[in-house]
Each structure stands twice: as structure tokens, then as C-alpha cells.
Scaffold this motif. Structure first.
Motif, PDB file in Angstrom:
ATOM      1  N   ARG A  23       0.741  -1.224  -0.109  1.00  0.00           N
ATOM      2  CA  ARG A  23      -0.064   0.043   0.049  1.00  0.00           C
ATOM      3  C   ARG A  23       0.839   1.181   0.016  1.00  0.00           C
ATOM      4  O   ARG A  23       0.441   2.106  -0.807  1.00  0.00           O
ATOM      5  N   ARG A  94       4.317  10.589   5.558  1.00  0.00           N
ATOM      6  CA  ARG A  94       2.920  10.697   5.126  1.00  0.00           C
ATOM      7  C   ARG A  94       2.339   9.668   4.609  1.00  0.00           C
ATOM      8  O   ARG A  94       1.203   9.049   4.866  1.00  0.00           O
ATOM      9  N   ALA A  97       2.230   6.696   6.821  1.00  0.00           N
ATOM     10  CA  ALA A  97       0.904   6.815   8.062  1.00  0.00           C
ATOM     11  C   ALA A  97      -0.200   6.490   7.168  1.00  0.00           C
ATOM     12  O   ALA A  97      -1.086   5.738   7.777  1.00  0.00           O
ATOM     13  N   TRP A  98      -0.526   6.882   5.981  1.00  0.00           N
ATOM     14  CA  TRP A  98      -1.633   6.498   5.147  1.00  0.00           C
ATOM     15  C   TRP A  98      -1.664   5.254   5.132  1.00  0.00           C
ATOM     16  O   TRP A  98      -2.872   4.462   5.051  1.00  0.00           O
ATOM     17  N   MET A 100      -0.522   2.551   6.595  1.00  0.00           N
ATOM     18  CA  MET A 100      -0.863   1.817   7.790  1.00  0.00           C
ATOM     19  C   MET A 100      -2.160   1.971   8.224  1.00  0.00           C
ATOM     20  O   MET A 100      -3.088   1.162   8.671  1.00  0.00           O
ATOM     21  N   ASP A 101      -2.641   3.284   7.935  1.00  0.00           N
ATOM     22  CA  ASP A 101      -4.186   3.549   8.207  1.00  0.00           C
ATOM     23  C   ASP A 101      -5.092   2.672   7.204  1.00  0.00           C
ATOM     24  O   ASP A 101      -6.024   2.073   7.807  1.00  0.00           O
ATOM     25  N   ASP A 102      -4.745   2.693   5.803  1.00  0.00           N
ATOM     26  CA  ASP A 102      -5.417   1.947   5.127  1.00  0.00           C
ATOM     27  C   ASP A 102      -5.390   0.406   5.242  1.00  0.00           C
ATOM     28  O   ASP A 102      -6.634  -0.149   4.897  1.00  0.00           O
ATOM     29  N   GLY A 104      -5.352  -1.026   8.021  1.00  0.00           N
ATOM     30  CA  GLY A 104      -5.989  -1.231   9.370  1.00  0.00           C
ATOM     31  C   GLY A 104      -4.955  -1.632  10.682  1.00  0.00           C
ATOM     32  O   GLY A 104      -5.120  -2.465  11.609  1.00  0.00           O
ATOM     33  N   GLU A 106      -3.544  -0.940  14.230  1.00  0.00           N
ATOM     34  CA  GLU A 106      -4.125  -0.607  15.236  1.00  0.00           C
ATOM     35  C   GLU A 106      -3.560   0.698  15.609  1.00  0.00           C
ATOM     36  O   GLU A 106      -2.117   1.011  15.521  1.00  0.00           O
ATOM     37  N   GLU A 107      -4.105   1.576  16.178  1.00  0.00           N
ATOM     38  CA  GLU A 107      -3.748   2.843  16.452  1.00  0.00           C
ATOM     39  C   GLU A 107      -2.447   3.194  17.148  1.00  0.00           C
ATOM     40  O   GLU A 107      -1.619   3.966  16.998  1.00  0.00           O
ATOM     41  N   ARG A 110       0.503   1.892  15.423  1.00  0.00           N
ATOM     42  CA  ARG A 110       0.631   3.154  14.225  1.00  0.00           C
ATOM     43  C   ARG A 110       1.741   4.271  15.114  1.00  0.00           C
ATOM     44  O   ARG A 110       2.563   4.569  14.406  1.00  0.00           O
TER      45      ARG A 110
END
Length: 129
Positions: A23, A94, A97-98, A100-102, A104, A106-107, A110
Motif C-alpha cells: 500500500r 505521510r 502513515a496513510w 498503515m491506516d489503510d 488497519g 491498530e492506532e 501506528r
């Protein structure tokens, strides 16, 4: 994350790390805001994808694939040929981070990873802004 689990295990192992790296590079190729770092890579990112996956595997406490295949990472030395400033550092962070968010991540994981990624990415800077 428990003390007995590595970041690699906590992330979800090989499959999740592979998704995250894929990703990351997909975003780099698709999003104009990452053009600065995309330009530093060869036309095909297949080799770069594999190297980042291998590096992060060992860095996170999983199989030390990078060392097995390519030798010592010498991270800063391998990046010296590329002009890396604050903009490039921030693009890399950036995109990661994007990614990792996409996928899933865990916050809390992350946030922990981003702290470490920031330290490494900032250390890669080799040009004045």
C-alpha cells in the motif's frame, strides 16, 4: 503489545507487513503529493518493495530477510546518493502513515511505529532545506 511479542508479531506478521509495504508503494505511485519520493525510485518499484519489506521484517523483530539477501542495511549510506530534505522525509512519513491506516494497523501500534519511522527518516536527511 506485550513484552514477549515483537513489533512484527504485533503487526500481524508477514502478510500484514506485505500489505502495508504494498500500500505504501501504491500510494507513492498514485498520489501526486508523493511525486518527490517517487522520482527517487526506478521506473518499476518491485525491487524497492521487496527491499523495504525485507528491511522492515528484520527491523520489527521478524525474519532478518534483508541481511540474509543483501547484507548489512547501511541505511544512511544507501540513501546518500539521493537528495533528501524535510519535504522528502515528510512525504515518506505521510505515505507510510496513510498506508498503515489503510491496511488497519491498530492506532497505538501506528503511533509507536511512526515515532521510530520519524527518527529514521529524519536521520536520512542530507540536504539543506
Amino acid at each position: 503489545m506485550s513484552e514477549s511479542n515483537s513489533l512484527y508479531q504485533t503487526l500481524g506478521g508477514e502478510a500484514m507487513l506485505r500489505q502495508m509495504v504494498e500500500r505504501f508503494y501504491d500510494l507513492m505511485e498514485l498520489e501526486p503529493e508523493f511525486a518527490g519520493i517517487r522520482h527517487m525510485h526506478p521506473p518499476s518499484t518491485e525491487g524497492s518493495r521487496d527491499k523495504l519489506f525485507c528491511f522492515l521484517s528484520g527491523w520489527m523483530g521478524g525474519p532478518d530477510l534483508y541481511v540474509e539477501r543483501y547484507g548489512h542495511p547501511r541505511l544512511r549510506a544507501r540513501h546518500l546518493p539521493y537528495a533528501i530534505g524535510t519535504s522528502e522525509r515528510d512525504q515518506w512519513l505521510r505515505a507510510m502513515a496513510w498506508a498503515m491506516d489503510d491496511v488497519g494497523v491498530e492506532e497505538s501500534l501506528r503511533l509507536r511505529l511512526m515515532e521510530s519511522f520519524y527518527q529514521s527518516a529524519d536521520w536520512m536527511r542530507n540536504k539543506a532545506d
